[in-house]
Design a protein around this motif. Structure first.
Motif, PDB file in Angstrom:
ATOM      1  N   UNK A   1      -0.433 -54.366   7.109  1.00  0.00           N
ATOM      2  CA  UNK A   1      -0.431 -52.957   7.488  1.00  0.00           C
ATOM      3  C   UNK A   1       0.430 -52.060   7.569  1.00  0.00           C
ATOM      4  N   UNK A   2       2.274 -52.717   8.577  1.00  0.00           N
ATOM      5  CA  UNK A   2       3.081 -52.522   8.864  1.00  0.00           C
ATOM      6  C   UNK A   2       3.335 -51.554   7.356  1.00  0.00           C
ATOM      7  N   UNK A   3       3.736 -52.343   7.304  1.00  0.00           N
ATOM      8  CA  UNK A   3       4.387 -51.747   4.935  1.00  0.00           C
ATOM      9  C   UNK A   3       3.265 -50.936   4.645  1.00  0.00           C
ATOM     10  N   UNK A   4       1.966 -50.990   4.459  1.00  0.00           N
ATOM     11  CA  UNK A   4       0.912 -49.721   4.332  1.00  0.00           C
ATOM     12  C   UNK A   4       0.959 -48.956   4.472  1.00  0.00           C
ATOM     13  N   UNK A   5       1.228 -48.508   6.412  1.00  0.00           N
ATOM     14  CA  UNK A   5       0.912 -47.527   7.193  1.00  0.00           C
ATOM     15  C   UNK A   5       2.506 -46.402   6.779  1.00  0.00           C
TER      16      UNK A   5
ATOM     17  N   UNK B   1      -5.698 -51.929   3.799  1.00  0.00           N
ATOM     18  CA  UNK B   1      -4.848 -52.550   4.926  1.00  0.00           C
ATOM     19  C   UNK B   1      -6.200 -54.051   5.214  1.00  0.00           C
ATOM     20  N   UNK B   2      -7.666 -53.100   4.910  1.00  0.00           N
ATOM     21  CA  UNK B   2      -8.704 -54.247   5.252  1.00  0.00           C
ATOM     22  C   UNK B   2      -8.157 -55.086   5.113  1.00  0.00           C
ATOM     23  N   UNK B   3      -8.275 -56.458   5.845  1.00  0.00           N
ATOM     24  CA  UNK B   3      -8.182 -57.837   5.803  1.00  0.00           C
ATOM     25  C   UNK B   3      -7.002 -58.300   5.553  1.00  0.00           C
ATOM     26  N   UNK B   4      -6.167 -57.797   5.964  1.00  0.00           N
ATOM     27  CA  UNK B   4      -4.394 -57.933   6.259  1.00  0.00           C
ATOM     28  C   UNK B   4      -4.156 -58.089   7.132  1.00  0.00           C
ATOM     29  N   UNK B   5      -2.873 -58.692   7.052  1.00  0.00           N
ATOM     30  CA  UNK B   5      -1.675 -59.247   8.518  1.00  0.00           C
ATOM     31  C   UNK B   5      -1.112 -58.220   9.177  1.00  0.00           C
ATOM     32  N   UNK B   6      -0.542 -58.161   9.638  1.00  0.00           N
ATOM     33  CA  UNK B   6      -0.098 -57.077  10.592  1.00  0.00           C
ATOM     34  C   UNK B   6       0.862 -56.541   9.831  1.00  0.00           C
ATOM     35  N   UNK B   7       2.036 -57.716   9.567  1.00  0.00           N
ATOM     36  CA  UNK B   7       3.256 -56.934   8.806  1.00  0.00           C
ATOM     37  C   UNK B   7       2.614 -56.484   7.158  1.00  0.00           C
TER      38      UNK B   7
ATOM     39  N   UNK C   1     -11.385 -40.118  -0.476  1.00  0.00           N
ATOM     40  CA  UNK C   1     -10.803 -40.092   0.386  1.00  0.00           C
ATOM     41  C   UNK C   1      -9.288 -39.414   1.403  1.00  0.00           C
ATOM     42  N   UNK C   2      -9.170 -39.386   2.268  1.00  0.00           N
ATOM     43  CA  UNK C   2      -7.691 -38.823   2.140  1.00  0.00           C
ATOM     44  C   UNK C   2      -6.454 -39.967   2.232  1.00  0.00           C
ATOM     45  N   UNK C   3      -5.456 -39.786   2.692  1.00  0.00           N
ATOM     46  CA  UNK C   3      -4.538 -40.611   3.084  1.00  0.00           C
ATOM     47  C   UNK C   3      -4.928 -41.513   4.043  1.00  0.00           C
ATOM     48  N   UNK C   4      -4.785 -41.665   5.075  1.00  0.00           N
ATOM     49  CA  UNK C   4      -5.234 -42.396   5.751  1.00  0.00           C
ATOM     50  C   UNK C   4      -6.495 -43.085   5.633  1.00  0.00           C
ATOM     51  N   UNK C   5      -7.402 -42.777   5.209  1.00  0.00           N
ATOM     52  CA  UNK C   5      -8.792 -43.141   4.829  1.00  0.00           C
ATOM     53  C   UNK C   5      -8.191 -44.394   3.954  1.00  0.00           C
ATOM     54  N   UNK C   6      -7.610 -44.195   3.246  1.00  0.00           N
ATOM     55  CA  UNK C   6      -7.022 -44.955   2.096  1.00  0.00           C
ATOM     56  C   UNK C   6      -6.312 -45.763   2.677  1.00  0.00           C
ATOM     57  N   UNK C   7      -4.540 -45.323   2.966  1.00  0.00           N
ATOM     58  CA  UNK C   7      -4.188 -46.805   3.799  1.00  0.00           C
ATOM     59  C   UNK C   7      -5.130 -47.856   5.049  1.00  0.00           C
ATOM     60  N   UNK C   8      -6.357 -47.166   5.670  1.00  0.00           N
ATOM     61  CA  UNK C   8      -7.189 -47.987   6.539  1.00  0.00           C
ATOM     62  C   UNK C   8      -7.946 -48.956   5.155  1.00  0.00           C
ATOM     63  N   UNK C   9      -8.145 -48.257   4.133  1.00  0.00           N
ATOM     64  CA  UNK C   9      -8.542 -49.100   3.309  1.00  0.00           C
ATOM     65  C   UNK C   9      -8.230 -50.131   2.853  1.00  0.00           C
TER      66      UNK C   9
END
Length: 452
Positions: free
Chosen positions: A153-157, A145-151, A135-143
């Motif tokens: 997800x922000x930290x991961x991105x 972040x699944x099931x996480x809250x907005x904060x 996977x590329x980096x964006x796809x890894x981050x999206x994966x």
């Protein structure tokens, strides 16, 4: 059958140097930028290889937490040998954030793992990195972040721990993501003159937009004659502006104090400005080896008003109360405002560091106020935007005193979009500087003198 261990290629020098720098950061607590500079100075690499090492160290440090999460999924393991984990971070950075071909990134990293950790981990390293590359980096981050809250997800991105993302969101709201993303952009080197010893035109590059003493330029600072001769130095524009705030606010005539002067960047600028006002700077630093660094930085100034450097504890002043017209209290802090230049700090620091630092910060600010003469001004400065070590420290110290007035620091400094109430807050995404905080505090002409 031939022994495959004997036929394995030796790791290339750039990757091996990067690995050893990162191990020094993890094991010895070294600063990545300083350890990298030391390693490159002795390696005599070609410019292309030195740039490769620099990106490996800085980029891997910056995204270390993200890479650890990716490697945990790819390996199916929550715990790895620390040295192997470092190798896998380096491999992940090449695969996900650099233009290194798959075969080169995997093959060279496997060779590195075999040499630095042991041949037994070569197969695991190969398998994990091939899963990372799926996977590329964006796809890894999206994966992730699944099931996480907005904060989360922000930290991961933005590749920050959750607690730092929380602090930014509390301060900036919807602007937080832009601000956090700016921490991932390596800044150009910023130079600064020693007032009275060099002019900004000697620095080359592009003049800093807000500081009258600086310029930004690419390349090795030591190639600038004024830097090589000690008549100029390296200093972020944000730090220069903290000095400008203290120097520009009206204050009585008299000596100046830098309460926590190490390693000497602000002190060198203050010393030149004090000499221009026909007065002297006292630069104090608790740790003798850091006081020696300050003395080295200030040694270019000579004459009647040459600065004085001492090794002393700012919480137990070696000078009389009420003696200084201007006091710089650039206190020890988490360094969350300098994550562009010290990318490893985001993963090294924790909320517990705030708890440990706040009492010292309060004590130093109280000491700084006691050191100022009637009408004198104190600049309380941190390289952090976090409320616990900025506004809350100022509020806590002032709540116990009736002899201090808050000065409107944004009006004094005049930098746009830098107001945080009566305080100054700089940001990388707004100002192109470190996220420096400054409160200007004037000691009243009456009451409260000598209080400790």
């Amino acid at each position: 059958m031939p022994n495959r261990t004997l036929r394995r290629r030796r790791p290339d020098r750039p990757r091996r140097i990067a690995f050893r720098v990162l191990r020094a950061v993890q094991v010895d607590g070294a600063y990545a930028n300083l350890e990298l500079a030391r390693a490159l100075a002795g390696a005599h690499l070609e410019a292309r290889d030195a740039a490769f090492v620099t990106e490996l160290v800085a980029g891997t440090s910056r995204l270390a937490g993200t890479y650890d999460a990716i490697v945990a999924v790819a390996s199916g393991r929550d715990q790895l040998d620390p040295a192997l984990a470092e190798v896998l971070r380096l491999g992940a950075h090449q695969l996900l954030s650099m233009r290194v071909p798959l075969h080169a990134a995997v093959g060279a990293t496997v060779d590195l793992a075999a040499a630095e950790v042991g041949e037994k981990v070569a197969g695991l390293t190969n398998a994990v990195l091939r899963k990372v590359a799926a996977r590329d980096l964006d796809a890894w981050v999206a994966a992730l972040a699944q099931g996480r809250d907005d904060l989360d997800a922000l930290a991961l991105r933005t590749h920050h721990p959750r607690w730092i993302a929380q602090a930014y969101r509390d301060l900036l709201g919807d602007e937080a993501e832009t601000a956090l993303a700016a921490n991932n952009e390596a800044p150009l080197t910023t130079l600064v003159v020693r007032p009275g010893l060099a002019g900004r035109d000697e620095l080359g590059g592009e003049p800093t937009p807000f500081s009258p003493w600086g310029a930004r330029r690419a390349g090795n600072p030591a190639e600038v004659a004024a830097v090589a001769e000690g008549r100029a130095g390296v200093q972020d524009e944000g730090s220069q502006l903290m000095v400008a705030a203290l120097a520009h606010v009206p204050a009585p005539a008299g000596p100046w104090l830098d309460l926590c002067a190490g390693p000497g960047g602000k002190a060198a600028l203050l010393a030149g400005l004090a000499i221009g006002e026909r007065t002297r700077l006292l630069a104090s630093e608790r740790q003798p080896h850091r006081a020696a660094l300050v003395a080295g930085a200030l040694g270019v100034y000579t004459g009647e008003h040459a600065p004085v450097v001492i090794a002393a504890d700012g919480t137990r002043p070696a000078w009389p109360a009420g003696f200084f017209a201007r006091v710089m209290a650039d206190v020890p802090c988490t360094g969350l405002g300098a994550l562009r230049r010290r990318p490893e700090a985001r993963w090294r620091r924790s909320p517990a560091d705030l708890t440990a630092l706040v009492p010292l910060q309060r004590s130093l600010l109280a000491s700084a106020l006691d050191s100022a003469c009637p009408g004198g001004v104190v600049a309380y400065v941190t390289c952090s935007p976090h409320p616990r070590e900025t506004t809350e420290v100022v509020d806590a110290v002032l709540s116990g005193r009736d002899d201090v007035t808050v000065v409107n620091a944004p009006a004094v400094l005049g930098v746009p979009d830098a107001a945080r109430g009566d305080f100054v807050q700089l940001w990388p995404h707004r100002h192109g500087t470190d996220a420096m905080f400054c409160a200007l505090l004037r000691v009243n002409d009456q009451a409260g003198r000598g209080r400790r």
